[in-house]
Scaffold this active site. Sequence first.
Site, PDB file in Angstrom:
ATOM      1  N   ASP A  10       0.885  -1.162   0.000  1.00  0.00           N
ATOM      2  CA  ASP A  10       0.000   0.000   0.000  1.00  0.00           C
ATOM      3  C   ASP A  10       0.923   1.212   0.000  1.00  0.00           C
ATOM      4  O   ASP A  10       1.672   1.414   0.955  1.00  0.00           O
ATOM      5  CB  ASP A  10      -0.864  -0.063   1.267  1.00  0.00           C
ATOM      6  CG  ASP A  10      -1.671   1.195   1.523  1.00  0.00           C
ATOM      7  OD1 ASP A  10      -1.490   2.188   0.786  1.00  0.00           O
ATOM      8  OD2 ASP A  10      -2.462   1.190   2.482  1.00  0.00           O
ATOM      9  N   GLN A  91       3.440   4.150   2.648  1.00  0.00           N
ATOM     10  CA  GLN A  91       3.300   3.634   4.026  1.00  0.00           C
ATOM     11  C   GLN A  91       3.858   2.225   4.238  1.00  0.00           C
ATOM     12  O   GLN A  91       4.312   1.911   5.331  1.00  0.00           O
ATOM     13  CB  GLN A  91       1.852   3.709   4.514  1.00  0.00           C
ATOM     14  CG  GLN A  91       0.913   2.688   3.907  1.00  0.00           C
ATOM     15  CD  GLN A  91      -0.257   2.342   4.823  1.00  0.00           C
ATOM     16  OE1 GLN A  91      -0.875   3.224   5.408  1.00  0.00           O
ATOM     17  NE2 GLN A  91      -0.564   1.069   4.943  1.00  0.00           N
ATOM     18  N   GLY A 100      18.454  -6.057  -0.629  1.00  0.00           N
ATOM     19  CA  GLY A 100      18.627  -7.388  -1.219  1.00  0.00           C
ATOM     20  C   GLY A 100      17.355  -8.191  -1.361  1.00  0.00           C
ATOM     21  O   GLY A 100      17.262  -9.082  -2.202  1.00  0.00           O
ATOM     22  N   TYR A 228       1.937   0.250  14.862  1.00  0.00           N
ATOM     23  CA  TYR A 228       0.874   0.065  13.880  1.00  0.00           C
ATOM     24  C   TYR A 228       1.197   0.740  12.552  1.00  0.00           C
ATOM     25  O   TYR A 228       1.525   1.900  12.497  1.00  0.00           O
ATOM     26  CB  TYR A 228      -0.446   0.664  14.391  1.00  0.00           C
ATOM     27  CG  TYR A 228      -1.517   0.602  13.327  1.00  0.00           C
ATOM     28  CD1 TYR A 228      -2.045  -0.630  12.951  1.00  0.00           C
ATOM     29  CD2 TYR A 228      -1.961   1.737  12.682  1.00  0.00           C
ATOM     30  CE1 TYR A 228      -3.000  -0.720  11.962  1.00  0.00           C
ATOM     31  CE2 TYR A 228      -2.926   1.661  11.685  1.00  0.00           C
ATOM     32  CZ  TYR A 228      -3.436   0.433  11.342  1.00  0.00           C
ATOM     33  OH  TYR A 228      -4.376   0.344  10.352  1.00  0.00           O
ATOM     34  N   LYS A 231      -2.934  -3.064   8.417  1.00  0.00           N
ATOM     35  CA  LYS A 231      -3.009  -4.527   8.384  1.00  0.00           C
ATOM     36  C   LYS A 231      -2.139  -5.055   7.248  1.00  0.00           C
ATOM     37  O   LYS A 231      -1.818  -4.344   6.304  1.00  0.00           O
ATOM     38  CB  LYS A 231      -4.464  -4.959   8.173  1.00  0.00           C
ATOM     39  CG  LYS A 231      -5.208  -5.164   9.477  1.00  0.00           C
ATOM     40  CD  LYS A 231      -4.967  -6.567  10.045  1.00  0.00           C
ATOM     41  CE  LYS A 231      -5.631  -6.765  11.383  1.00  0.00           C
ATOM     42  NZ  LYS A 231      -4.727  -7.090  12.483  1.00  0.00           N
ATOM     43  N   GLN A 241      -6.448 -27.678 -10.594  1.00  0.00           N
ATOM     44  CA  GLN A 241      -6.766 -28.791 -11.530  1.00  0.00           C
ATOM     45  C   GLN A 241      -5.758 -29.928 -11.474  1.00  0.00           C
ATOM     46  O   GLN A 241      -4.727 -29.839 -10.826  1.00  0.00           O
ATOM     47  CB  GLN A 241      -6.861 -28.290 -12.994  1.00  0.00           C
ATOM     48  CG  GLN A 241      -7.797 -27.132 -13.173  1.00  0.00           C
ATOM     49  CD  GLN A 241      -9.262 -27.474 -13.329  1.00  0.00           C
ATOM     50  OE1 GLN A 241     -10.043 -26.637 -13.742  1.00  0.00           O
ATOM     51  NE2 GLN A 241      -9.682 -28.679 -12.984  1.00  0.00           N
ATOM     52  N   LYS A 242      -6.200 -31.032 -12.155  1.00  0.00           N
ATOM     53  CA  LYS A 242      -5.340 -32.216 -12.302  1.00  0.00           C
ATOM     54  C   LYS A 242      -5.057 -32.837 -10.919  1.00  0.00           C
ATOM     55  O   LYS A 242      -5.966 -33.333 -10.310  1.00  0.00           O
ATOM     56  CB  LYS A 242      -4.059 -31.781 -13.018  1.00  0.00           C
ATOM     57  CG  LYS A 242      -3.305 -32.872 -13.702  1.00  0.00           C
ATOM     58  CD  LYS A 242      -3.760 -33.139 -15.113  1.00  0.00           C
ATOM     59  CE  LYS A 242      -2.886 -34.238 -15.686  1.00  0.00           C
ATOM     60  NZ  LYS A 242      -3.593 -34.981 -16.718  1.00  0.00           N
ATOM     61  N   ARG A 265      -9.567   0.319  11.445  1.00  0.00           N
ATOM     62  CA  ARG A 265      -8.345   0.410  12.244  1.00  0.00           C
ATOM     63  C   ARG A 265      -7.684  -0.952  12.449  1.00  0.00           C
ATOM     64  O   ARG A 265      -6.984  -1.173  13.433  1.00  0.00           O
ATOM     65  CB  ARG A 265      -8.630   1.081  13.599  1.00  0.00           C
ATOM     66  CG  ARG A 265      -9.192   2.465  13.393  1.00  0.00           C
ATOM     67  CD  ARG A 265      -9.338   3.315  14.619  1.00  0.00           C
ATOM     68  NE  ARG A 265      -9.964   4.586  14.228  1.00  0.00           N
ATOM     69  CZ  ARG A 265      -9.303   5.600  13.675  1.00  0.00           C
ATOM     70  NH1 ARG A 265      -8.012   5.525  13.486  1.00  0.00           N
ATOM     71  NH2 ARG A 265      -9.936   6.693  13.311  1.00  0.00           N
ATOM     72  N   TYR A 349      -3.794  -0.307  17.327  1.00  0.00           N
ATOM     73  CA  TYR A 349      -3.473   1.028  17.828  1.00  0.00           C
ATOM     74  C   TYR A 349      -3.119   0.916  19.312  1.00  0.00           C
ATOM     75  O   TYR A 349      -3.685   0.081  20.023  1.00  0.00           O
ATOM     76  CB  TYR A 349      -4.669   1.968  17.687  1.00  0.00           C
ATOM     77  CG  TYR A 349      -4.920   2.471  16.279  1.00  0.00           C
ATOM     78  CD1 TYR A 349      -4.660   3.796  15.939  1.00  0.00           C
ATOM     79  CD2 TYR A 349      -5.425   1.643  15.296  1.00  0.00           C
ATOM     80  CE1 TYR A 349      -4.888   4.268  14.664  1.00  0.00           C
ATOM     81  CE2 TYR A 349      -5.656   2.108  14.001  1.00  0.00           C
ATOM     82  CZ  TYR A 349      -5.384   3.420  13.692  1.00  0.00           C
ATOM     83  OH  TYR A 349      -5.616   3.889  12.432  1.00  0.00           O
TER      84      TYR A 349
HETATM   85  C1  F6R Z   1      -7.150  -0.414   8.157  1.00  0.00           C
HETATM   86  C2  F6R Z   1      -7.107   0.948   7.646  1.00  0.00           C
HETATM   87  C3  F6R Z   1      -8.053   1.939   8.165  1.00  0.00           C
HETATM   88  C4  F6R Z   1      -7.392   2.973   9.032  1.00  0.00           C
HETATM   89  C5  F6R Z   1      -8.376   4.089   9.382  1.00  0.00           C
HETATM   90  C6  F6R Z   1      -7.765   5.154  10.249  1.00  0.00           C
HETATM   91  O1  F6R Z   1      -6.222  -1.207   7.498  1.00  0.00           O
HETATM   92  O2  F6R Z   1      -6.305   1.231   6.789  1.00  0.00           O
HETATM   93  O3  F6R Z   1      -9.107   1.317   8.856  1.00  0.00           O
HETATM   94  O4  F6R Z   1      -6.893   2.377  10.180  1.00  0.00           O
HETATM   95  O5  F6R Z   1      -8.843   4.651   8.204  1.00  0.00           O
HETATM   96  O6  F6R Z   1      -6.567   5.610   9.738  1.00  0.00           O
HETATM   97  P1  F6R Z   1      -5.719   6.794  10.442  1.00  0.00           P
HETATM   98  O7  F6R Z   1      -5.585   6.433  11.896  1.00  0.00           O
HETATM   99  O8  F6R Z   1      -4.408   6.775   9.726  1.00  0.00           O
HETATM  100  O9  F6R Z   1      -6.514   8.028  10.222  1.00  0.00           O
HETATM  101 MG    MG Z   2      -4.650  -2.316   2.519  1.00  0.00          MG
HETATM  102 MG    MG Z   3      -3.729   0.436   3.993  1.00  0.00          MG
END
Ligand code: F6R
Ligand code: MG
Ligand code: MG
Length: 379
Positions: A10, A91, A100, A228, A231, A241-242, A265, A349
């Site tokens: 991401d 991020q 590497g 954090y 995720k 298949q197979k 979150r 968090y």
């Molecule tokens: C979960 C995710 C969202 C953020 C939420 C708050 O993977 O990406 O649920 O946790 O949008 O984000 P912040 O705390 O960065 O504003």
């Molecule tokens: Mg994502």
């Molecule tokens: Mg994300």
Amino acid sequence: MRTLSCIKADVGSNAGHLRPTDEVVDAVASHLEREGDVLDDYWVFTVGDDIDLLMSHREGEDAERVHQLAWDAFEAGTAVAEKQGLYGAGQDLLKDAFAGNVRGLGPGVAELTLEERESEPFLVFGADKTEPGAFNQPLYTTFADPRYTGGLLLKDTIHEGFTFEVMDLDHTGGERVVELDVPEDSWRLLALLMEPHRFAIRKIRSRATGATVAAVSTQRLHNIAGEYVGKDDPVAIVRTQKDFPSPGEVVQPYGTPPYVAGAMRGSHHGVFYPVRSDEREIPSYYDGPPLVKAVGMVLNDGRFSRPVYPFDATFWDAVREDAAREFREFRERQGSFGPGTVESEELEYGGWADVVDSLDDRFEVTASDGTETVEADDD
Ligand code: F6R
Ligand code: MG
Ligand code: MG
């Protein structure tokens, strides 16, 4: 031998954690187009806020040239995301420089090395707003539960069973992995997989042929960053298949989708929602539901066919409708209480722990008959 590498990250999204812009995706894809001589082929797709690079090559797993290419492609995407002011730009590129191999640097990696069969069909699953263990239940159902996978009863090579490599995601400093054979070890396997925050399938091999059939990305972002950072949003590659399960046996578990950790979150439970290929499918309710996209192809002498998307079929509209109703009702029924939120050790968090700590002085301890106040323990 050929290797399929699916590397994802991401690197920033429009309107919050929803979807990267087309310009970001284009920057990533054009980097692969321009610099990807090492590849036999590639395909770029998105799931929610994640960009997934599916690549075929002859460099083997953990190959520096392939991982470097993916890293650089994500950096090219990050540069555009920064310029556009997108949220969470870069991020998942947690370290400043490539070293590497992208393992331990933030991006998720699933790699599978294969001897290409006469026809080599496979499915790739990309997920958003959930964790690597989200694939535990679907993959267990497909590869270990004969009530659902007819092939386990009906076809000799599939009936011989599978070896699961299961990784302990809490272990840091080296990869702690156990191999379990089904059917003999199936209860022991289930005992591990029922705890998806800690144990996740890394690979599955056919016992009849020794071939690797499935690979899942098993990185844990917060183990890498120590805090954090979203995720992990895993990917999985499954050959079909197979001597291996059919596409239908692989997608069937998503027909009544399980609850997985993630959504808002990264700290709640939500239905693992099978999405279409198009742009309508973004996190759209409670930063969820956790999304899963399936991309189907054949590998033909290292080249990918044009993909098909099983969850685009109208059949899955009914699944989505049920899942949406189910998730909304669950959210409304539970709110933050009990299974609505993940266990406290899994919260993504630190704020909850701070709230609990801040109440330390306001707690009072009395003897169990309620009569006498006793000194609270300092710890
Ligand atoms: C979960 C995710 C969202 C953020 C939420 C708050 O993977 O990406 O649920 O946790 O949008 O984000 P912040 O705390 O960065 O504003
Ligand atoms: Mg994502
Ligand atoms: Mg994300």
